[in-house]
Design a protein around this motif. Structure first.
Motif, PDB file in Angstrom:
ATOM      1  N   MET A 179       0.804  -1.238   0.000  1.00  9.52           N
ATOM      2  CA  MET A 179       0.000   0.000   0.000  1.00  9.52           C
ATOM      3  C   MET A 179       0.832   1.283   0.000  1.00  9.52           C
ATOM      4  O   MET A 179       0.463   2.270  -0.610  1.00  9.52           O
ATOM      5  N   CYS A 180       1.925   1.284   0.753  1.00 10.01           N
ATOM      6  CA  CYS A 180       2.786   2.481   0.876  1.00 10.01           C
ATOM      7  C   CYS A 180       4.197   1.994   0.565  1.00 10.01           C
ATOM      8  O   CYS A 180       4.969   1.682   1.463  1.00 10.01           O
ATOM      9  N   ALA A 181       4.509   1.899  -0.707  1.00 10.71           N
ATOM     10  CA  ALA A 181       5.612   1.022  -1.114  1.00 10.71           C
ATOM     11  C   ALA A 181       6.967   1.692  -1.313  1.00 10.71           C
ATOM     12  O   ALA A 181       7.995   1.028  -1.252  1.00 10.71           O
ATOM     13  N   ALA A 182       7.003   3.003  -1.578  1.00  6.93           N
ATOM     14  CA  ALA A 182       8.280   3.626  -1.951  1.00  6.93           C
ATOM     15  C   ALA A 182       9.185   3.818  -0.725  1.00  6.93           C
ATOM     16  O   ALA A 182       8.666   4.025   0.364  1.00  6.93           O
ATOM     17  N   PRO A 183      10.490   3.729  -0.878  1.00 11.04           N
ATOM     18  CA  PRO A 183      11.248   3.570  -2.123  1.00 11.04           C
ATOM     19  C   PRO A 183      11.272   2.142  -2.672  1.00 11.04           C
ATOM     20  O   PRO A 183      11.697   1.930  -3.784  1.00 11.04           O
ATOM     21  N   SER A 185      12.244  -1.236  -1.132  1.00 12.16           N
ATOM     22  CA  SER A 185      13.063  -2.417  -0.823  1.00 12.16           C
ATOM     23  C   SER A 185      12.172  -3.611  -0.448  1.00 12.16           C
ATOM     24  O   SER A 185      12.477  -4.749  -0.796  1.00 12.16           O
ATOM     25  N   LYS A 186      11.036  -3.313   0.204  1.00 11.52           N
ATOM     26  CA  LYS A 186      10.147  -4.432   0.562  1.00 11.52           C
ATOM     27  C   LYS A 186       9.389  -4.924  -0.670  1.00 11.52           C
ATOM     28  O   LYS A 186       9.118  -6.113  -0.784  1.00 11.52           O
ATOM     29  N   THR A 187       9.069  -4.018  -1.591  1.00  7.65           N
ATOM     30  CA  THR A 187       8.403  -4.466  -2.823  1.00  7.65           C
ATOM     31  C   THR A 187       9.298  -5.463  -3.559  1.00  7.65           C
ATOM     32  O   THR A 187       8.823  -6.491  -4.049  1.00  7.65           O
ATOM     33  N   ASN A 212       2.097   0.547  -4.544  1.00  5.95           N
ATOM     34  CA  ASN A 212       1.425   1.849  -4.597  1.00  5.95           C
ATOM     35  C   ASN A 212       2.126   2.857  -3.691  1.00  5.95           C
ATOM     36  O   ASN A 212       2.638   2.501  -2.631  1.00  5.95           O
ATOM     37  N   ASP A 213       2.134   4.104  -4.097  1.00 13.04           N
ATOM     38  CA  ASP A 213       2.580   5.168  -3.203  1.00 13.04           C
ATOM     39  C   ASP A 213       1.810   6.436  -3.554  1.00 13.04           C
ATOM     40  O   ASP A 213       1.459   6.657  -4.707  1.00 13.04           O
ATOM     41  N   ILE A 214       1.614   7.266  -2.565  1.00 16.95           N
ATOM     42  CA  ILE A 214       0.828   8.497  -2.777  1.00 16.95           C
ATOM     43  C   ILE A 214       1.599   9.529  -3.605  1.00 16.95           C
ATOM     44  O   ILE A 214       1.019  10.382  -4.272  1.00 16.95           O
ATOM     45  N   ASP A 263       2.877  -0.936   5.175  1.00 19.18           N
ATOM     46  CA  ASP A 263       4.081  -0.411   5.835  1.00 19.18           C
ATOM     47  C   ASP A 263       3.826   1.100   5.961  1.00 19.18           C
ATOM     48  O   ASP A 263       4.257   1.884   5.121  1.00 19.18           O
ATOM     49  N   ALA A 264       3.121   1.454   7.009  1.00 18.35           N
ATOM     50  CA  ALA A 264       2.486   2.773   7.083  1.00 18.35           C
ATOM     51  C   ALA A 264       3.491   3.917   7.282  1.00 18.35           C
ATOM     52  O   ALA A 264       4.543   3.723   7.894  1.00 18.35           O
ATOM     53  N   PRO A 265       3.118   5.129   6.784  1.00 22.41           N
ATOM     54  CA  PRO A 265       3.943   6.297   7.114  1.00 22.41           C
ATOM     55  C   PRO A 265       3.924   6.472   8.633  1.00 22.41           C
ATOM     56  O   PRO A 265       2.877   6.291   9.258  1.00 22.41           O
ATOM     57  N   PRO A 292      -4.434   8.781  13.119  1.00 23.22           N
ATOM     58  CA  PRO A 292      -5.662   8.634  12.310  1.00 23.22           C
ATOM     59  C   PRO A 292      -5.386   8.173  10.877  1.00 23.22           C
ATOM     60  O   PRO A 292      -6.139   7.369  10.330  1.00 23.22           O
ATOM     61  N   LEU A 293      -4.312   8.689  10.283  1.00 25.88           N
ATOM     62  CA  LEU A 293      -3.983   8.286   8.911  1.00 25.88           C
ATOM     63  C   LEU A 293      -3.626   6.798   8.866  1.00 25.88           C
ATOM     64  O   LEU A 293      -4.086   6.046   8.000  1.00 25.88           O
ATOM     65  N   GLN A 294      -2.804   6.387   9.829  1.00 26.99           N
ATOM     66  CA  GLN A 294      -2.400   4.973   9.873  1.00 26.99           C
ATOM     67  C   GLN A 294      -3.628   4.077   9.997  1.00 26.99           C
ATOM     68  O   GLN A 294      -3.737   3.052   9.309  1.00 26.99           O
TER      69      GLN A 294
HETATM   70  C1  LIG Z   1       7.610   3.965   5.599  1.00 26.71           C
HETATM   71  S1  LIG Z   1       7.640   4.523   3.992  1.00 26.71           S
HETATM   72  C2  LIG Z   1       7.462   3.037   3.141  1.00 26.71           C
HETATM   73  C3  LIG Z   1       8.758   2.275   2.952  1.00 26.71           C
HETATM   74  C4  LIG Z   1       8.618   1.176   1.947  1.00 26.71           C
HETATM   75  N1  LIG Z   1       7.586   0.246   2.310  1.00 26.71           N
HETATM   76  C5  LIG Z   1       9.936   0.441   1.720  1.00 26.71           C
HETATM   77  O1  LIG Z   1      10.125  -0.622   2.249  1.00 26.71           O
HETATM   78  O2  LIG Z   1      10.772   0.945   0.968  1.00 26.71           O
HETATM   79  C6  LIG Z   1       6.082   5.226   3.821  1.00 26.71           C
HETATM   80  C7  LIG Z   1       5.648   5.596   2.418  1.00 26.71           C
HETATM   81  O3  LIG Z   1       4.265   5.897   2.483  1.00 26.71           O
HETATM   82  C8  LIG Z   1       3.968   6.884   1.536  1.00 26.71           C
HETATM   83  N2  LIG Z   1       2.682   7.466   1.964  1.00 26.71           N
HETATM   84  C9  LIG Z   1       2.453   8.428   2.885  1.00 26.71           C
HETATM   85  N3  LIG Z   1       1.140   8.635   2.993  1.00 26.71           N
HETATM   86  C10 LIG Z   1       0.524   7.793   2.128  1.00 26.71           C
HETATM   87  C11 LIG Z   1      -0.821   7.548   1.772  1.00 26.71           C
HETATM   88  N4  LIG Z   1      -1.808   8.199   2.342  1.00 26.71           N
HETATM   89  N5  LIG Z   1      -1.064   6.629   0.817  1.00 26.71           N
HETATM   90  C12 LIG Z   1      -0.060   5.960   0.212  1.00 26.71           C
HETATM   91  N6  LIG Z   1       1.231   6.146   0.516  1.00 26.71           N
HETATM   92  C13 LIG Z   1       1.514   7.041   1.463  1.00 26.71           C
HETATM   93  C14 LIG Z   1       5.149   7.810   1.577  1.00 26.71           C
HETATM   94  O4  LIG Z   1       5.262   8.530   0.350  1.00 26.71           O
HETATM   95  C15 LIG Z   1       6.306   6.828   1.816  1.00 26.71           C
HETATM   96  O5  LIG Z   1       6.887   6.490   0.586  1.00 26.71           O
END
Ligand SMILES: C[S@@+](CC[C@H](N)C(=O)[O-])C[C@H]1O[C@@H](n2cnc3c(N)ncnc32)[C@H](O)[C@@H]1O
Length: 677
Positions: A179-183, A185-187, A212-214, A263-265, A292-294
């Protein structure tokens, strides 16, 4: 509190307060390089907050903060998809143990396997990454690591960040959402698990991964990071995870995904060792504001999950408000539809702490707040309000939640960063599923979609004729990007038949998908096709191709590989290959190694040991990228098929060409311009 001497070194005694100031003399230069200036490893609020939580025993506090102020060890893992993991393990054992290494006057421990990492494929070394880069005696090791990393054989990744994908347990048939994939390494790890059987079976996975990433810029980081895996089962999207459109599966059961990584922000205080600025920035409001976002991301994740599917919720913070409080509310809200999975048998050798069921909620001024009081929160004002979901569960709730099944990694257990991980299983529809069913169309319309449309590829007849593709090849697995149509993407059938149609129905766009298999090329007169095969797509296309496949001997294979980027005259090849090239039409060819010793290639070798070349009018050009070239050379070496003498001969030839070119350039620069007065 106060200034401390360097820990882990002689003279490190008497740390009573638990705050650490970075030793100026040792790190001054590096701090400046990193652009951080001087930083201090102490934060009174952090100390007060975490001493009141239930996660570090009083007698451990010193070890906890001491480790948080130490640089992180270097860690890397051999990728699941690497066909010669044992060779890498052997090389470390024979050449890169560094058993008697002394750095800055101190003996350092040798590189060791992380005992908890499966199959001995994870490594840890106390020497930090920036030192490896700088020290001359480690330059060969550094080069070796970089080459393996470029070739997609290893990944340098923080140890704790490797855990969530391992806990999630992805198999080749799973539909996975990160769901929150960038950068990313886990993907990459999720993709490696999805493809893990491929080297044994030669079959592509029937599952897929949506990453996915926002943030669109960060979504493009995902494209870069996952390129090394080269997966036709990957789709990258850019959405708010909490509004990710509710894709419907073909069998119309709720939820599309079998596995979800959330992998929440987070406030990120588990990454202090990597990012010391967090020491300065730490504030209790950071975690409170993210809760709340998490929660909304994680809740929405469960609606995207199939019944029987699993979601891993993880963060890189120690904070119970961002961890157990989120999980407790998910369980409360789900009313029995979600269960925490007992993962104590997963990675059994990993030291971890059980999740907690009581914690202390503090307001923005670090005052303890005993329980939720709606009136008191109204008075606090909009931005400082605490929410009921931040408070610990009641005793009865705690008995049914089993929050102890969550795991928390503390820095002094395995000399890592901090992390929180848990695994949830969906055993029945969650409350939002019903809402989602009726509301999906309208809510999907509200979700902004960034990216491109992927269009059906219309020119397949050209490819079919040029490469005499077997009928079994599914043309419907080829797509073009809406922009140019120049590049032809290949995706697995699960992506083409299930995911892309479901996405299209919801007007979802794609940032990136699959792998590039062909590219349009103006071949000019005499050419037999419009589309050039790519190196990345060659191992998938080859079994379906009935022409343009050549078997080449060890010498020709290595020769082509090492002269990548040069235009090669036909007569540089052995007579057999030279005659073949002379009598073949222009266009792309896949050259596969046929070992001189007659040993047949194994499945992973067959997938790897291909070179795509372009047969031009008078020359042959190898169409392989630098990382792919490095991967191939590393494979040849690992299989003892690399001829060092030939390698040296080609290196000398290249050097002499370079010298000659430089001399020519110099001559022409020195020549007076004829127009000069
Ligand atoms: C903890 S990092 C993820 C690290 C990633 N899983 C990895 O292993 O490389 C959190 C990511 O969540 C993204 N993010 C923040 N809010 C978001 C949202 N509402 N929906 C999707 N992605 C979100 C950020 O842009 C950031 O890339």
């Amino acid at each position: 509190m106060g200034k401390r001497k360097p820990f882990g070194r002689k003279g490190n005694k008497g740390n009573k307060g638990g705050a650490w100031k970075k030793p100026r003399t040792e790190h001054q230069a590096t701090d400046k390089e990193a652009g951080f200036g001087e930083w201090v490893y102490e934060n009174a609020s952090f100390e007060k907050y975490y001493k009141a939580q239930n996660i570090v025993l009083e007698e451990e506090w010193e070890a906890f903060v001491k480790h948080l102020a130490m640089p992180l060890p270097t860690t890397f893992r051999i990728n699941n998809s690497c066909a010669y993991a044992e060779k890498i393990q052997e090389r470390i054992a024979s050449d890169f143990k560094f058993e008697d290494l002394v750095i800055d006057g101190e003996k350092v421990d040798p590189i060791s396997q992380m005992q908890w990492y499966p199959d001995g494929k994870g490594f840890q070394w106390s020497v930090e990454r920036r030192k490896i880069k700088k020290l001359e005696i480690l330059s060969e090791f550094q080069k070796w690591l970089v080459n393996l990393s470029d070739a997609g054989d290893i990944t340098r990744q923080e140890a704790v960040s490797m855990i969530p994908p391992l806990v999630l347990g992805v198999e080749s048939h799973h539909k996975v959402l990160d769901m929150c994939a960038a950068p990313g390494s886990k993907t990459s790890q999720l993709l490696e698990s999805l493809h893990a059987d491929e080297s044994k079976t030669g079959k592509l996975p029937t599952g897929l991964v949506v990453a996915n990433d926002i943030d669109i810029k960060r979504a493009y980081m995902l494209v870069h990071q996952t390129k090394r895996v080269g997966s036709p089962a990957l789709v990258i999207t850019c959405h708010e995870a909490q509004k990710f459109p509710l894709l419907s599966s073909t069998d119309n059961k709720q939820g599309f995904f079998d596995r979800i990584l959330c992998d929440a922000p987070c406030s990120g205080d588990g990454t202090m060792r990597k990012n010391p600025l967090i020491w300065q920035k730490w504030h209790v409001k950071n975690g409170l504001s993210l809760h709340p976002l998490q929660l909304s991301i994680a809740k929405h994740g469960t609606s995207l999950l199939k019944i029987g599917g699993r979601m891993c919720y993880s963060t890189c913070t120690f904070n119970p408000i961002e961890n157990e409080a989120v999980v407790a509310e998910l369980l409360r809200w789900s009313n029995g539809a979600l269960k925490l999975v007992d993962v104590s048998e997963v990675l059994p050798r990993l030291k971890r702490r059980a999740g907690i069921s009581t914690w202390t909620v503090m307001d923005h001024d670090l005052n303890e707040v005993a329980g939720f009081d709606a009136d008191a929160e109204e008075k606090r004002g909009q931005y400082k309000k605490l929410l009921p979901t931040m408070f610990p569960p009641t005793k009865e709730e705690a008995e049914s939640f089993y929050l102890e099944r969550c795991m928390r990694c503390l820095p002094h257990d395995e000399n890592t960063g901090g992390f929180f991980i848990c695994l949830l299983e969906k055993v029945a529809p969650t409350p939002d599923d019903a809402v989602a069913e009726t509301d999906s169309k309208s809510s999907n319309k509200k979700s902004k979609s960034t990216g491109e449309e992927y269009l059906d590829f219309k020119d397949y007849d050209d490819i079919k004729t040029s490469y005499k593709m077997k009928d079994e090849f599914e043309a419907s697995q080829l797509f073009t990007r809406s922009d140019t149509g120049k590049s032809v993407t290949f995706v697995t059938s699960s992506v083409s038949k299930e995911l892309l149609p479901a996405m299209k129905a919801l007007n979802m766009k794609v940032v990136y998908a699959g792998i590039k298999m062909f590219e349009r090329h103006d071949l000019g007169v005499g050419a037999s096709g419009m589309y050039r095969l790519t190196q990345t797509g060659s191992h998938i296309a080859k079994p379906f191709m009935q022409t343009r496949k050549l078997e080449v001997c060890n010498r020709d294979f290595q020769y082509m590989l090492e002269r990548r980027g040069d235009l090669l005259q036909f007569d540089v090849f052995t007579d057999k290959l030279k005659d073949i090239f002379i009598s073949s039409p222009l266009g792309s060819y896949v050259c596969t190694l046929a070992r001189d010793d007659g040993v047949p290639l194994t499945t992973p070798e067959q997938m790897l040991l291909n070179l795509v070349v372009w047969r031009g009018r008078n020359t042959v050009n190898v169409m392989t990228s630098k990382p792919d070239g490095l991967a191939l050379a590393a494979t040849l070496k690992a299989l003892n098929l690399y001829d060092e003498a030939l390698g040296a001969e080609i290196a000398a030839l290249k050097q002499s060409k370079k010298d000659k070119a430089q001399t020519e350039e110099k001559k022409s620069n020195d020549k007076p311009d004829s127009n000069e007065e």
